[in-house]
Write an enzyme that holds these catalytic residues in place. Structure first.
Site, PDB file in Angstrom:
ATOM      1  CG  ASN A  31      45.659 -13.177  -1.831  1.00  0.00           C
ATOM      2  OD1 ASN A  31      45.599 -11.994  -1.142  1.00  0.00           O
ATOM      3  ND2 ASN A  31      47.038 -12.785  -2.492  1.00  0.00           N
ATOM      4  NE  ARG A  32      41.620 -17.658   4.489  1.00  0.00           N
ATOM      5  CZ  ARG A  32      42.360 -16.623   5.114  1.00  0.00           C
ATOM      6  NH1 ARG A  32      43.165 -16.220   5.017  1.00  0.00           N
ATOM      7  NH2 ARG A  32      41.471 -16.237   6.465  1.00  0.00           N
ATOM      8  CG  LEU A  33      45.646 -18.264  -4.032  1.00  0.00           C
ATOM      9  CD1 LEU A  33      46.328 -17.529  -5.418  1.00  0.00           C
ATOM     10  CD2 LEU A  33      44.717 -19.308  -4.567  1.00  0.00           C
ATOM     11  CG  HIS A  34      45.750 -22.006   2.342  1.00  0.00           C
ATOM     12  ND1 HIS A  34      46.187 -20.946   3.011  1.00  0.00           N
ATOM     13  CD2 HIS A  34      44.588 -21.942   2.481  1.00  0.00           C
ATOM     14  CE1 HIS A  34      45.167 -20.132   3.646  1.00  0.00           C
ATOM     15  NE2 HIS A  34      44.279 -20.796   3.175  1.00  0.00           N
ATOM     16  CE  LYS A  87      48.134 -15.920  11.516  1.00  0.00           C
ATOM     17  NZ  LYS A  87      48.657 -16.947  12.497  1.00  0.00           N
TER      18      LYS A  87
END
Length: 215
Positions: free
Chosen positions: A192-195, A10
């Site tokens: 992009n999972r750069l939370h 997601k």
């Protein structure tokens, strides 16, 4: 039997979190997020939180409980003091709480120490509970093995008769804990999972240090 979940993906794109926008106090930041979750009307129990303890067997254990209050001091929940979590906290009060609110792609992770709240506060909350919930706190020897559900139901039926028309007092082995935080991390899902991860850490002068963590 196996199932590959590698394609469960997601993209998190609903919001962002940065040092310039967060409040100086983490409890106030929590209150802001909690209000936004409530307003979303997309979470059945926004006060549901996972609490992790270190058991007497040396293993960590996590389970979901309901937060019943938060204050400038910490986060309050209620349980049986003789339950598995109660005995774990008596032995080691260090604990971790976490909230996950997928509708806003957010989680909060709280590390702190748990201590029993004053008895009069536990009394006040117990009095506010429905009659059946009060009896349930007496019926259940929480975390102990029982041969069948029927045994519990018979105990409950007997208590319903004995307490008919009477006040139910709080059992001494049931009450509240407050988790006083030393660290609170706010996590906001990002593409992009750069939370975004912003952590507050309590300092010796009782001020909070704010830092960004890499995702």
């Amino acid at each position: 039997m196996e199932k590959d979940l590698g394609d469960y993906r997601k993209s998190y794109e609903k919001s962002e979190l940065n040092e310039a926008s967060v409040l100086e106090n983490p409890i106030e930041q929590f209150q802001k997020w909690f209000y936004e979750v409530e307003k979303s009307n997309g979470v059945d129990e926004p006060n549901a939180m996972t609490i992790s303890t270190i058991g007497l067997d040396g293993f960590p254990k996590s389970r979901v409980v309901l937060m019943k209050k938060y204050t400038h001091e910490g986060f309050i929940f209620y349980t049986n003091y003789q339950s598995e979590k109660g005995r774990a906290l008596e032995n080691n009060p260090s604990t971790c709480l976490s909230f996950f609110w997928p509708i806003l792609e957010r989680q909060v992770i709280i590390k702190g120490s748990a201590e029993k709240i004053a008895e009069n506060l536990s009394d006040g909350y117990f009095e506010s509970r429905p009659f059946g919930s009060k009896l349930g706190a007496i019926v259940s020897e929480q975390s102990q093995v029982v041969a069948s559900r029927e045994i519990l139901e018979k105990r409950l039926a007997a208590l319903e008769k004995s307490y008919e028309g009477k006040e139910v007092e709080r059992p001494e082995n049931w009450g509240g804990y407050i988790v006083k935080p030393i660290s609170i991390e706010f996590w906001q899902g990002r593409p992009n999972r750069l939370h975004d991860r912003i952590r507050y850490t309590l300092q010796k002068d009782l001020n909070w240090k704010i830092e960004r963590l890499q995702p």
